[in-house]
Design an enzyme around this catalytic site. Structure first.
Site, PDB file in Angstrom:
ATOM      1  N   HIS A  26       0.760  -1.333   0.138  1.00 29.24           N
ATOM      2  CA  HIS A  26      -0.018   0.022  -0.070  1.00 29.24           C
ATOM      3  C   HIS A  26       0.945   1.142   0.042  1.00 29.24           C
ATOM      4  CE1 HIS A  26      -3.997   1.767   1.183  1.00 29.24           C
ATOM      5  NE2 HIS A  26      -3.365   2.780   1.102  1.00 29.24           N
ATOM      6  N   HIS A  28       1.044   4.875  -2.293  1.00 34.23           N
ATOM      7  CA  HIS A  28       0.568   5.749  -3.551  1.00 34.23           C
ATOM      8  C   HIS A  28       1.931   6.520  -4.060  1.00 34.23           C
ATOM      9  CE1 HIS A  28      -3.733   5.524  -2.183  1.00 34.23           C
ATOM     10  NE2 HIS A  28      -3.280   5.118  -1.142  1.00 34.23           N
ATOM     11  N   ASP A  30       1.666   9.019  -6.216  1.00 29.63           N
ATOM     12  CA  ASP A  30       1.449  10.479  -5.870  1.00 29.63           C
ATOM     13  C   ASP A  30       1.854  10.885  -4.358  1.00 29.63           C
ATOM     14  OD1 ASP A  30      -0.903   9.526  -5.177  1.00 29.63           O
ATOM     15  OD2 ASP A  30      -2.144  10.987  -6.074  1.00 29.63           O
ATOM     16  N   GLY A 188     -10.100   7.723  -1.978  1.00 29.02           N
ATOM     17  CA  GLY A 188     -10.861   8.764  -1.931  1.00 29.02           C
ATOM     18  C   GLY A 188     -11.598   8.782  -0.641  1.00 29.02           C
ATOM     19  N   HIS A 215      -9.916   0.536  -0.465  1.00 27.09           N
ATOM     20  CA  HIS A 215      -9.810   1.354   0.827  1.00 27.09           C
ATOM     21  C   HIS A 215     -11.180   1.492   1.773  1.00 27.09           C
ATOM     22  CE1 HIS A 215      -6.215   3.361  -1.182  1.00 27.09           C
ATOM     23  NE2 HIS A 215      -6.084   4.050   0.007  1.00 27.09           N
ATOM     24  N   GLU A 218     -10.965   3.060   7.135  1.00 20.15           N
ATOM     25  CA  GLU A 218      -9.719   3.853   7.806  1.00 20.15           C
ATOM     26  C   GLU A 218     -10.325   5.165   8.399  1.00 20.15           C
ATOM     27  OE1 GLU A 218      -6.245   6.810   5.772  1.00 20.15           O
ATOM     28  OE2 GLU A 218      -7.737   5.765   4.532  1.00 20.15           O
ATOM     29  N   ASP A 307       1.682   3.805   2.802  1.00 24.45           N
ATOM     30  CA  ASP A 307       0.668   4.817   2.240  1.00 24.45           C
ATOM     31  C   ASP A 307       1.236   5.971   1.325  1.00 24.45           C
ATOM     32  OD1 ASP A 307      -1.774   5.615   2.021  1.00 24.45           O
ATOM     33  OD2 ASP A 307      -2.172   6.190   3.885  1.00 24.45           O
TER      34      ASP A 307
END
Length: 381
Positions: A26, A28, A30, A188, A215, A218, A307
């Site tokens: 996991h 990202h 970006d 998102g 996702h 969370e 993350d």
């Protein structure tokens, strides 16, 4: 404070943690840019909205903004990283640097996720986005290997919950499943955008026998996890930290699992836990109170992840270091988390077994041998 037995192995040193083979599920794309790269790409592309143009100060800004305790504000930091990832050259560079940074941190296998739909501000087609990132991942692998570090990186294509393009992105992931893309994800805001909004995408992926994670659990609680599993059929839970809401720890220390928690444990559903990020977004109050300690004791399929390395100022080595300090974990514990992650990867079963048997277990065995050698040497002096 926990009292360790006198013959217990010492906690791994920072150098051992760095050299330990790691698996990351996991992360990202970006959320892991080098600050200097953000500044350079902004200058090249005429992006003039950065809050800071000095790389060190920009890194501080990202961390401070992410430390707000709000998932909404945490997600706002991505405006600037996504803003400079709008050309094939930028995407390929960021992807290659991502792989190199992970390899330098001892990661041997990684699944890097990103949302192709967020990189079309300058007219790129979805296919051009995927091909640029794939090119960068392969370049990163080649450069890492040339430097003596073997790493394998696969891509997860993410659909944004609020954009209602999940089926389109799922179909894209399926087209590139044998060309560098290993699965699909949705991300998102959880509140107001349940995974059931994307049921058509998940039904398509199941028909195609493709892998996907969601996702869930969370910012939102048990209903998000339940829907991801029972309505959508997720292979893994992105975060899933709120499964703790279905676990009761009594005053006498005994533990009772609710039916959803028991299902997650019994079905060996992987949890993509991200301790530092979970603390930043308010999903956990501290490392000591993070559910990962209890989930590890109870035998859940827990994995450790970063993350967003830029926003959290973290790495796999830093995540492991925090867990070692907090829970007195040994190399055996770190290997347990790593094997869990490799078992849960979206690559063929035989390839996962080969990574575990040929890379991960020998790597940890070598680190344990160092400790045994030093212990015997100390006895002889």
């Amino acid at each position: 404070m926990t009292t360790l037995p006198p013959d217990a192995p010492p906690p791994p040193t920072p150098d051992q943690i760095l050299r330990a083979p790691k698996v990351l599920l996991h992360d990202h794309l970006d959320g892991g840019l080098r600050p200097a790269t953000v500044v350079e790409l902004a200058a090249e592309q005429g992006y003039d909205r950065l809050p800071e143009t000095d790389p060190a100060r920009l890194a501080d800004w990202f961390r401070a903004s992410a430390d707000s305790g709000s998932l909404v504000r945490y997600l706002e930091t991505f405006t600037h990283t996504v803003g400079v990832m709008q050309t094939p050259e930028a995407l390929a560079r960021v992807a290659a640097e991502c792989v190199l940074d992970l390899a330098a941190d001892g990661v041997v296998y990684a699944e890097i996720r990103y949302a192709p739909e967020q990189h079309q501000e300058r007219g790129l087609r979805l296919e051009e986005v995927v091909e640029a990132v794939n090119e960068g991942l392969r370049e990163g692998e080649r450069r890492a290997a040339a430097g003596g570090r073997r790493v394998r990186a696969g891509a997860l294509l993410t659909a944004m919950r609020q954009a209602a393009r999940a089926l389109e992105i799922a179909e894209l992931a399926n087209r590139y499943r044998d060309a560098g893309v290993v699965g699909f994800d949705i991300a998102g805001p959880e509140a107001g955008f349940p995974p059931t909004r994307s049921l058509d995408a998940f039904e398509f992926l199941k028909r195609e026998n493709n892998h996907f994670t969601i996702h869930a659990g969370e910012a939102f609680g048990l209903p998000s996890i339940w829907q991801a599993l029972q309505w959508c059929g997720a292979d893994r839970l992105g975060h899933g930290v709120r499964i703790i809401d279905d676990i009761e720890v009594r005053e006498d220390g005994s533990v009772s699992l609710g039916r959803l928690a028991a299902y997650v444990r019994d079905k060996r559903i992987p949890l993509e836990l991200c301790p530092t990020s979970n603390i930043q977004t308010g999903a956990a109050p501290s490392y000591a109170e993070h559910p990962i300690g209890l989930l590890r004791r109870l035998g859940f399929r827990a994995t450790v992840n970063t993350d967003n390395r830029l926003m959290s100022d973290t790495s796999m080595s830093r995540e492991f270091t925090q867990l070692v300090r907090t829970f007195h974990y040994t190399l055996d514990d770190l290997q347990w988390f790593t094997v869990n992650a490799m078992k849960s990867a979206f690559i063929p079963f035989d390839e996962r077994l080969a990574m575990i048997g040929d890379v991960i277990k020998p790597g940890y065995a070598a680190l344990r041998s160092e400790w045994l050698f030093r212990r015997e040497a100390d006895k002889g002096t």
